[in-house]
Design an enzyme around this catalytic site. Structure first.
Site, short mmCIF file in Angstrom:
data_model
loop_
_atom_site.label_atom_id
_atom_site.label_comp_id
_atom_site.label_asym_id
_atom_site.label_seq_id
_atom_site.Cartn_x
_atom_site.Cartn_y
_atom_site.Cartn_z
N TYR A 264 -14.68 10.13 -5.70
CA TYR A 264 -13.57 9.76 -6.58
C TYR A 264 -13.08 10.96 -7.38
CZ TYR A 264 -11.30 8.29 -10.89
OH TYR A 264 -10.43 8.20 -11.94
N ASP B 176 0.85 -1.18 0.00
CA ASP B 176 0.00 0.00 0.00
C ASP B 176 0.89 1.24 0.00
OD1 ASP B 176 -1.66 2.12 0.72
OD2 ASP B 176 -2.85 0.93 2.10
#
Length: 309
Positions: free
Chosen positions: A144, A57
């Protein structure tokens, strides 16, 4: 681009894997990917002797250590699902904004030559002012889209405040091999191809007169490399600069596949944008002018789906 050390975040994903593929022969490439949507299968055909992969990540790994000696960073790691961002805006914020900020901070500290950020035409929202140019106001309609707008702003800040060269590329409707037709945010082209190859009639929502600016992933890769090697900073639309209606798209795919199918028309979906078209004049300053024929790129995409079905 030759003899460079480059990093592609999200390099196992659809667009990222195509960038890795293009750079594989003549450069040293490091992929950073958490495999949330990316797949190792996307690069299985490449020369692994010139590729390193860090699985993790971007918000948690030590980026400065990885960035040492790197020339360019192509930043494509992101949560890209609009529905997911609406359900879980905090995760989209963490990955797309905090993740981008960490990339920029590490790039600044390690003297990276340039960071190229994957942004999206979603930052414009729904507007009747077409074609869309970079001076249009931003009107993101989802978390988003808001995260992509924030990423662009951070790139701009790091360029002005710290002197880190950055470019943000606003992609329009990207298609090509390795695009997943089964994901919840799959684009219309892989969905149509997948269904039609299985002799299933695809669904068109509304009257099919809505239009999009479709661009091949190979042209997107061209834009990334041109942006990295140019002296320009800033934000650029990356599209074909031409629009195709969904009805026209269906007929072209029908022709390419050699079918004579009819679509199923269903009620228009709320929130769907009617028309999208990129003004790509500004992108010419980085040398970007889309090459190739739209139908030929569609044929290549169809062939990939046939080979991998």
């Amino acid at each position: 681009m030759k003899n460079k050390k480059v990093i592609v975040t999200g390099g196992l994903g659809f667009i990222g894997s195509h960038i890795v593929e293009r750079l594989n022969d003549n450069n040293e490439v490091l992929i950073i990917d958490d495999q949330s949507t990316g797949k190792i299968e996307n690069i299985k055909h490449l020369d692994f002797s010139k590729i390193d992969t860090t699985l993790g990540d971007i918000t948690k790994i030590n980026l400065e250590e990885i960035f040492e000696g790197t020339d360019y960073v192509f930043h494509h790691a992101a949560k890209i699902s609009v529905p997911e961002s609406l359900e879980d805006p905090l995760t989209s914020n963490e990955v797309n904004i905090t993740g981008t900020l960490k990339i920029l901070e590490a790039a600044k500290n390690m003297d990276i030559k340039k960071v190229v950020l994957a942004s999206s035409s979603a930052v414009y929202g729904d507007t009747e002012s077409l074609p869309l140019n970079e001076e249009n106001p931003l009107n993101p309609l989802s978390p988003y889209a808001a995260t992509k707008a924030a990423g662009e702003l951070y790139c701009n800040v790091f360029s002005k405040a710290y002197g880190l060269p950055t470019v943000a590329l606003r992609y329009f409707n990207v298609f090509g091999p390795r695009q997943d037709p089964n994901s919840q945010y799959a684009a219309v082209i892989p969905q149509f191809i997948d269904k039609m190859l299985k002799d299933k009639r695809p669904i068109i929502y509304g009257d099919g007169k809505q239009s999009r600016d479709f661009i091949s992933v190979k042209q997107i890769v061209d834009a990334n490399i041109l942006a990295a090697e140019s002296k320009e900073n800033g934000t650029f639309n990356i599209g074909l600069g031409k629009s195709t209606t969904i009805n026209q798209l269906f007929e072209i795919i029908n022709d390419v596949i050699g079918k004579d199918m009819e679509p199923i028309y269903e009620k228009e979906r709320p929130g769907d944008i009617k028309h999208s078209l990129a003004d790509i004049q500004k992108a010419k300053s980085i040398g970007f002018e889309p090459k190739g024929d739209f139908k030929d790129y569609l044929k290549e995409t169809v062939e990939w789906f046939i080979e991998n079905s």
